[in-house]
Design a protein around this motif. Structure first.
Motif, PDB file in Angstrom:
ATOM      1  N   ARG A  14      -2.539   3.703   8.153  1.00 38.99           N
ATOM      2  CA  ARG A  14      -3.913   4.077   8.481  1.00 38.99           C
ATOM      3  C   ARG A  14      -4.509   4.774   7.274  1.00 38.99           C
ATOM      4  O   ARG A  14      -3.944   5.722   6.738  1.00 38.99           O
ATOM      5  CB  ARG A  14      -3.955   5.020   9.681  1.00 38.99           C
ATOM      6  CG  ARG A  14      -5.379   5.445  10.070  1.00 38.99           C
ATOM      7  CD  ARG A  14      -5.327   6.463  11.196  1.00 38.99           C
ATOM      8  NE  ARG A  14      -4.727   7.719  10.751  1.00 38.99           N
ATOM      9  CZ  ARG A  14      -5.407   8.720  10.197  1.00 38.99           C
ATOM     10  NH1 ARG A  14      -6.706   8.620   9.997  1.00 38.99           N
ATOM     11  NH2 ARG A  14      -4.790   9.827   9.831  1.00 38.99           N
ATOM     12  N   ILE A  15      -5.677   4.307   6.849  1.00 38.47           N
ATOM     13  CA  ILE A  15      -6.370   4.876   5.703  1.00 38.47           C
ATOM     14  C   ILE A  15      -7.572   5.658   6.215  1.00 38.47           C
ATOM     15  O   ILE A  15      -8.482   5.083   6.819  1.00 38.47           O
ATOM     16  CB  ILE A  15      -6.830   3.779   4.733  1.00 38.47           C
ATOM     17  CG1 ILE A  15      -5.629   2.927   4.282  1.00 38.47           C
ATOM     18  CG2 ILE A  15      -7.535   4.382   3.527  1.00 38.47           C
ATOM     19  CD1 ILE A  15      -6.022   1.717   3.472  1.00 38.47           C
ATOM     20  N   ALA A  16      -7.565   6.957   6.019  1.00 36.23           N
ATOM     21  CA  ALA A  16      -8.707   7.794   6.389  1.00 36.23           C
ATOM     22  C   ALA A  16      -9.777   7.640   5.322  1.00 36.23           C
ATOM     23  O   ALA A  16      -9.552   7.932   4.146  1.00 36.23           O
ATOM     24  CB  ALA A  16      -8.275   9.251   6.529  1.00 36.23           C
ATOM     25  N   LEU A  21       0.808  -1.218   0.000  1.00 36.74           N
ATOM     26  CA  LEU A  21       0.000   0.000   0.000  1.00 36.74           C
ATOM     27  C   LEU A  21       0.841   1.268   0.000  1.00 36.74           C
ATOM     28  O   LEU A  21       0.499   2.218  -0.722  1.00 36.74           O
ATOM     29  CB  LEU A  21      -0.962  -0.005   1.188  1.00 36.74           C
ATOM     30  CG  LEU A  21      -1.876   1.218   1.264  1.00 36.74           C
ATOM     31  CD1 LEU A  21      -2.796   1.294   0.059  1.00 36.74           C
ATOM     32  CD2 LEU A  21      -2.657   1.226   2.554  1.00 36.74           C
ATOM     33  N   PRO A  22       1.929   1.396   0.792  1.00 36.36           N
ATOM     34  CA  PRO A  22       2.689   2.651   0.758  1.00 36.36           C
ATOM     35  C   PRO A  22       3.157   3.029  -0.646  1.00 36.36           C
ATOM     36  O   PRO A  22       3.146   4.216  -1.003  1.00 36.36           O
ATOM     37  CB  PRO A  22       3.865   2.372   1.698  1.00 36.36           C
ATOM     38  CG  PRO A  22       3.333   1.385   2.671  1.00 36.36           C
ATOM     39  CD  PRO A  22       2.432   0.497   1.862  1.00 36.36           C
ATOM     40  N   THR A  23       3.558   2.048  -1.443  1.00 38.70           N
ATOM     41  CA  THR A  23       3.999   2.380  -2.799  1.00 38.70           C
ATOM     42  C   THR A  23       2.826   2.876  -3.638  1.00 38.70           C
ATOM     43  O   THR A  23       2.964   3.829  -4.420  1.00 38.70           O
ATOM     44  CB  THR A  23       4.647   1.157  -3.457  1.00 38.70           C
ATOM     45  OG1 THR A  23       5.739   0.711  -2.641  1.00 38.70           O
ATOM     46  CG2 THR A  23       5.186   1.504  -4.832  1.00 38.70           C
ATOM     47  N   TYR A  24       1.668   2.260  -3.473  1.00 42.73           N
ATOM     48  CA  TYR A  24       0.494   2.732  -4.214  1.00 42.73           C
ATOM     49  C   TYR A  24       0.064   4.125  -3.744  1.00 42.73           C
ATOM     50  O   TYR A  24      -0.422   4.934  -4.542  1.00 42.73           O
ATOM     51  CB  TYR A  24      -0.656   1.735  -4.092  1.00 42.73           C
ATOM     52  CG  TYR A  24      -0.595   0.639  -5.125  1.00 42.73           C
ATOM     53  CD1 TYR A  24      -1.277   0.741  -6.322  1.00 42.73           C
ATOM     54  CD2 TYR A  24       0.169  -0.512  -4.911  1.00 42.73           C
ATOM     55  CE1 TYR A  24      -1.221  -0.258  -7.286  1.00 42.73           C
ATOM     56  CE2 TYR A  24       0.239  -1.523  -5.854  1.00 42.73           C
ATOM     57  CZ  TYR A  24      -0.450  -1.393  -7.042  1.00 42.73           C
ATOM     58  OH  TYR A  24      -0.377  -2.376  -7.996  1.00 42.73           O
ATOM     59  N   ILE A  25       0.238   4.406  -2.460  1.00 39.44           N
ATOM     60  CA  ILE A  25      -0.068   5.761  -1.973  1.00 39.44           C
ATOM     61  C   ILE A  25       0.881   6.766  -2.613  1.00 39.44           C
ATOM     62  O   ILE A  25       0.482   7.863  -3.027  1.00 39.44           O
ATOM     63  CB  ILE A  25       0.001   5.813  -0.442  1.00 39.44           C
ATOM     64  CG1 ILE A  25      -1.151   4.991   0.165  1.00 39.44           C
ATOM     65  CG2 ILE A  25      -0.073   7.256   0.063  1.00 39.44           C
ATOM     66  CD1 ILE A  25      -1.093   4.878   1.669  1.00 39.44           C
ATOM     67  N   GLU A  26       2.170   6.417  -2.697  1.00 43.60           N
ATOM     68  CA  GLU A  26       3.113   7.292  -3.396  1.00 43.60           C
ATOM     69  C   GLU A  26       2.691   7.477  -4.852  1.00 43.60           C
ATOM     70  O   GLU A  26       2.809   8.574  -5.419  1.00 43.60           O
ATOM     71  CB  GLU A  26       4.520   6.688  -3.340  1.00 43.60           C
ATOM     72  CG  GLU A  26       5.164   6.725  -1.967  1.00 43.60           C
ATOM     73  CD  GLU A  26       6.534   6.068  -1.975  1.00 43.60           C
ATOM     74  OE1 GLU A  26       6.913   5.529  -3.035  1.00 43.60           O
ATOM     75  OE2 GLU A  26       7.208   6.085  -0.935  1.00 43.60           O
ATOM     76  N   ALA A  27       2.165   6.430  -5.452  1.00 41.42           N
ATOM     77  CA  ALA A  27       1.808   6.495  -6.872  1.00 41.42           C
ATOM     78  C   ALA A  27       0.591   7.372  -7.117  1.00 41.42           C
ATOM     79  O   ALA A  27       0.561   8.131  -8.091  1.00 41.42           O
ATOM     80  CB  ALA A  27       1.564   5.088  -7.415  1.00 41.42           C
ATOM     81  N   PHE A  28      -0.424   7.287  -6.245  1.00 44.82           N
ATOM     82  CA  PHE A  28      -1.682   7.975  -6.519  1.00 44.82           C
ATOM     83  C   PHE A  28      -1.919   9.183  -5.619  1.00 44.82           C
ATOM     84  O   PHE A  28      -2.816   9.983  -5.898  1.00 44.82           O
ATOM     85  CB  PHE A  28      -2.845   6.994  -6.411  1.00 44.82           C
ATOM     86  CG  PHE A  28      -2.866   5.985  -7.523  1.00 44.82           C
ATOM     87  CD1 PHE A  28      -3.434   6.287  -8.743  1.00 44.82           C
ATOM     88  CD2 PHE A  28      -2.279   4.732  -7.359  1.00 44.82           C
ATOM     89  CE1 PHE A  28      -3.435   5.370  -9.775  1.00 44.82           C
ATOM     90  CE2 PHE A  28      -2.271   3.804  -8.378  1.00 44.82           C
ATOM     91  CZ  PHE A  28      -2.848   4.122  -9.598  1.00 44.82           C
ATOM     92  N   GLY A  29      -1.137   9.304  -4.551  1.00 41.50           N
ATOM     93  CA  GLY A  29      -1.233  10.496  -3.715  1.00 41.50           C
ATOM     94  C   GLY A  29      -2.476  10.570  -2.852  1.00 41.50           C
ATOM     95  O   GLY A  29      -2.659  11.537  -2.114  1.00 41.50           O
ATOM     96  N   ASP A  30      -3.351   9.571  -2.901  1.00 37.93           N
ATOM     97  CA  ASP A  30      -4.592   9.547  -2.131  1.00 37.93           C
ATOM     98  C   ASP A  30      -4.727   8.148  -1.540  1.00 37.93           C
ATOM     99  O   ASP A  30      -4.660   7.149  -2.253  1.00 37.93           O
ATOM    100  CB  ASP A  30      -5.780   9.871  -3.030  1.00 37.93           C
ATOM    101  CG  ASP A  30      -7.108   9.793  -2.296  1.00 37.93           C
ATOM    102  OD1 ASP A  30      -7.674   8.681  -2.194  1.00 37.93           O
ATOM    103  OD2 ASP A  30      -7.587  10.839  -1.816  1.00 37.93           O
ATOM    104  N   GLU A  31      -4.925   8.071  -0.216  1.00 39.19           N
ATOM    105  CA  GLU A  31      -4.895   6.778   0.467  1.00 39.19           C
ATOM    106  C   GLU A  31      -5.999   5.845  -0.014  1.00 39.19           C
ATOM    107  O   GLU A  31      -5.754   4.664  -0.289  1.00 39.19           O
ATOM    108  CB  GLU A  31      -5.024   6.985   1.976  1.00 39.19           C
ATOM    109  CG  GLU A  31      -3.841   7.699   2.604  1.00 39.19           C
ATOM    110  CD  GLU A  31      -4.089   8.070   4.047  1.00 39.19           C
ATOM    111  OE1 GLU A  31      -3.110   8.291   4.767  1.00 39.19           O
ATOM    112  OE2 GLU A  31      -5.269   8.145   4.455  1.00 39.19           O
TER     113      GLU A  31
END
Length: 761
Positions: free
Chosen positions: A297-299, A261-271
């Motif tokens: 943690r995903i808001a 998930l952290p890499t995908y968050i870096e990729a899309f900028g939205d959790e």
């Protein structure tokens, strides 16, 4: 990469024209002799090849020229020192780039080469250029490998060979050449090198594919910018995102070596978007069986429709796991949708409501209430054209037309969009509902959903909801269900831990706090083991609700080794559309063993096991209640077990195969057993002894049979003669059928112990 440009690091030494006092004839360290006013050196202002230059006569075996400034050696940087030289008279020497490797203390670094290969000057007037690269790494092309301990150097040249010759030396150049090594040094492939623009609108998919093809084990770099991808893109190598990705919902980004998930968050900028795209990849790639949230943690600000995130699939039947993170409900965009509609139900029509008004507005997954509708009834599907709704279970007494209320709760994780989802696992996750929403809604079909070591914290309405068969074989292990209604009195609570519609649930080693009900289980063959759930409040003589509700009379289930605190086990048949007994096994095949039951400040009529028939003619059949600890504190209760006769009583004449032994009782007035041993002393002579069971048979059942009678004292007749005689035992004596009789051949008195039963077998 150039530190002189990017960081303003001073690398270039001053020109000889600026003075020879910073040029040492030694190793360049402070205090060594300089060429200022030296007899063998002079500045030449106008050489035809060099312009200003240093003219030097070689007078020693190694004649050195060193810049006395401390040229920094930064981690990861590589420097190139270049000198141009020509012989003008005398013997022809050789020349090489050389330097002084200095530690942080200024002391020299030993055991490293301090001079590059030498080049012989062979012709007067010919300009010869020599250079060497200095750096920490032992990489191809690096001449002087000094490691990480050298923090600066004094650089220049050495003249070797015969003495007496005169040379002229152009200004020495020191430059950062790290960029020469960047591709190999960092093992990075930049998508921009393959045509990616990162302007947010141009489709960069082809450039990404090209970078992936060229990577060959190196990391792919997505630099700053917004890169639009209109096609599916798969990266086979590690990827580093400094910029972000935008792409249509139905297009996939597969990160086969950076799948977390952290890499995908870096990729899309939205959790949340990142989680959806990672989940999409999880269900569309065979490279990974699990998605690691890596503790993130995903808001979440609205329900996550899991199927909408994977529009190319409406079912999935291969094991997949989401693990190790937290979903937290935030914001105010959480609402229960409520719809009232009139509909008709017939018990002959199974689970279908017909002639449903306003059906277009009735949402699938809505909770259904109405007269004669049992608990945890949901809309499984609907047919708008036909005006029909399929329920997950039939009502028990709703024949006819009436108004129904449909309430669709919001869930953090909503899987109901899948028609079938099998072997899906969520592990080590906290679903933090914050009293705003519910936890998880399961798919309407698919076996073996699994929840392991998770927290479902403060759900508004439900922890886990099954609207169909997506709970078949469900496994819930070592989870905690934490209520949002702990401050409410029991009678005011509405939230439920979870429900099950299908067979084979395994609920083990969980903990639940102060819901209205912890679990409602329809279906058969459930194993409930090692859980602790409590539902009390501070109200004296308080009302309590069931912790476990078994919703089918033939349950074939085991409840063992649990700590059942201030609640009880309720066994009912509220999902039977024709609830009166006509055939089958009735309330059968149930084991309640080795549990700890505790209650406090409860009303005297409270019991730990409650059977609630919804129709006449039912009976117990194959029931085992053994090894349990029944304890009441702050007041006594009447019995540990009872029948709730709100709708009907049991037909106690038909009970069979009930084993109710080995339980312990504390502050419980009636200690039920079956078989029940009754001790009786008959003080007056009579032919027929009538003996009561003092309400000690389970569920206050009929005393149907006398299994055995043992004399415990002399049996004597009217003549005081001792007799040895076996009496005839008869059950169902008295107005409540709870007594038995012993008939002798003559009037007798004496003492016996009789074993009696409330069942037929």
């Amino acid at each position: 990469m150039n530190k002189a440009i990017t960081d303003g690091v001073l690398l270039m030494p001053p020109a000889f024209a600026d003075g020879l006092n910073v040029w040492s004839s030694g190793d360049g360290t402070p205090g060594t002799a300089t060429y200022q006013n030296a007899a063998n050196a002079a500045f030449v202002p106008a050489d035809q090849d060099f312009g200003g230059c240093l003219e030097l006569q070689k007078t020693s075996n190694t004649t050195r020229v060193r810049y006395m400034g401390e040229t920094p050696l930064l981690p990861g940087c590589y420097l190139r020192v270049t000198a141009r030289i020509k012989a003008v008279a005398g013997s022809l020497p050789s020349v090489q780039i050389a330097g002084y490797p200095a530690r942080a203390s200024g002391q020299p670094l030993a055991d490293v080469d301090t001079a590059a290969d030498s080049v012989a000057l062979t012709t007067y007037g010919e300009v010869v250029e020599v250079s060497a690269i200095i750096g920490a790494g032992n990489r191809p092309g690096v001449d002087l490998v000094w490691g990480s301990r050298a923090v600066y150097g004094h650089f220049g040249i050495d003249l070797t060979g015969p003495n007496g010759g005169i040379v002229r030396i152009d200004d020495i150049i020191i430059e950062d050449v790290t960029s020469v090594f960047l591709r190999d040094l960092l093992a990075v492939v930049d998508v921009r090198d393959f045509g990616a623009l990162g302007d947010g609108t141009t489709d960069d998919s082809d450039a990404f594919d090209a970078a992936n093809a060229a990577a060959n084990g190196r990391t792919i770099l997505v630099p700053e910018g917004v890169f639009r991808l209109e096609k599916d893109v798969a990266f086979e190598e590690q990827v580093k995102f400094e910029g972000t990705i935008s792409m249509p919902t139905d297009k996939m980004l597969l990160l086969r070596k950076s799948f977390d998930l952290p890499t995908y968050i870096e990729a899309f900028g939205d959790e949340v978007l990142a989680f959806k795209k990672a989940f999409q990849a999880l269900l569309n790639s065979s490279d990974h069986e699990s998605l690691d949230l890596c503790g993130r943690r995903i808001a979440v600000f609205e329900p996550i429709d899991m199927q909408a995130a994977v529009p190319n699939r409406n079912q999935f039947n291969t094991r997949r796991v989401i693990r190790n993170g937290q979903f937290e409900a935030q914001g105010d965009n959480w609402n229960t949708q409520t719809v009232s509609s009139q509909a008709t139900y017939s018990s002959s029509n199974g689970r279908t409501l017909t002639n449903v008004t306003n059906i277009a507005n009735v949402p699938v997954g809505a909770h259904v209430t109405g007269n004669g509708v049992g608990r945890e009834i949901y809309v499984r599907s609907k047919n708008v054209g036909a005006g029909t709704i399929e329920l997950n279970a039939p009502p028990f007494d709703a024949d006819g037309t009436q108004n129904y209320t449909f309430r669709r709760f919001d869930y953090l994780i909503d899987l109901s969009g899948f028609s079938k989802l099998s072997k899906f696992n969520m592990s080590n996750i906290e679903f933090q509902c914050n009293g705003k929403c519910s936890g998880i809604m399961l798919a309407p079909a698919g076996p073996t959903f699994e929840l392991q070591e998770c927290f479902i914290s403060r759900p508004k309405d439900r922890g886990i909801t099954s609207i169909g068969g997506g709970c078949q074989g469900i496994l819930i292990d070592r989870c905690q269900f934490l209520s949002s209604e702990e401050a409410e009195n029991v009678a005011d609570r509405t939230s439920i831990g979870f429900n099950v519609n299908s067979n084979d649930a395994k609920i083990r080693d969980c903990r639940a706090t102060q819901f209205r009900h912890f679990m409602l289980l329809a279906g058969q063959n459930h194993l409930i083991k090692g859980n602790h759930f409590f539902q009390g409040d501070a109200v004296a003589d308080g009302f309590r609700t069931a912790g476990i509700v078994l919703q089918d009379n033939y349950t074939a289930s085991v409840v063992t080794g649990n700590y059942i605190d201030n609640c009880f086990v309720e066994w009912t048949n509220e999902r039977d559309p024709t609830p009166g007994f006509t055939n089958g096994f009735s309330f059968s095949s149930f084991s309640l063993t080795d549990n700890v039951f505790l209650s406090g400040d409860v009303a005297p009529w409270f019991s730990y096991l409650v059977v609630k028939p919804h129709g006449t003619g039912h009976f117990l059949n194959g029931v085992t209640v053994t090894g349990n600890r029944f304890r009441s504190i702050n007041g006594n209760i009447d019995r540990a077990e009872r029948v709730d006769t709100s709708f009907a009583d049991l037909d106690h004449s038909r009970n069979r195969s009930v084993w109710y032994k080995g339980n312990s009782y504390h502050n419980v007035r009636e200690h039920a057993e079956n078989p029940l041993v009754v001790a009786h002393s008959q003080g007056t002579n009579t032919r027929t002894w009538t003996i009561g069971t003092d309400k000690k048979l389970p569920f206050e059942g009929f005393c149907q049979f006398v299994d055995s009678v043992m004399l415990t004292g002399d049996l004597r007749n009217n003549s005081n003669q001792r007799r040895y005689e076996a009496p005839v035992g008869r059950g169902r004596i008295g107005s409540d059928d709870d007594q038995f009789s012993l008939e002798f051949s003559e009037d007798m008195r004496g003492s016996v112990r009789a074993t009696v039963r409330m069942d037929k077998d």
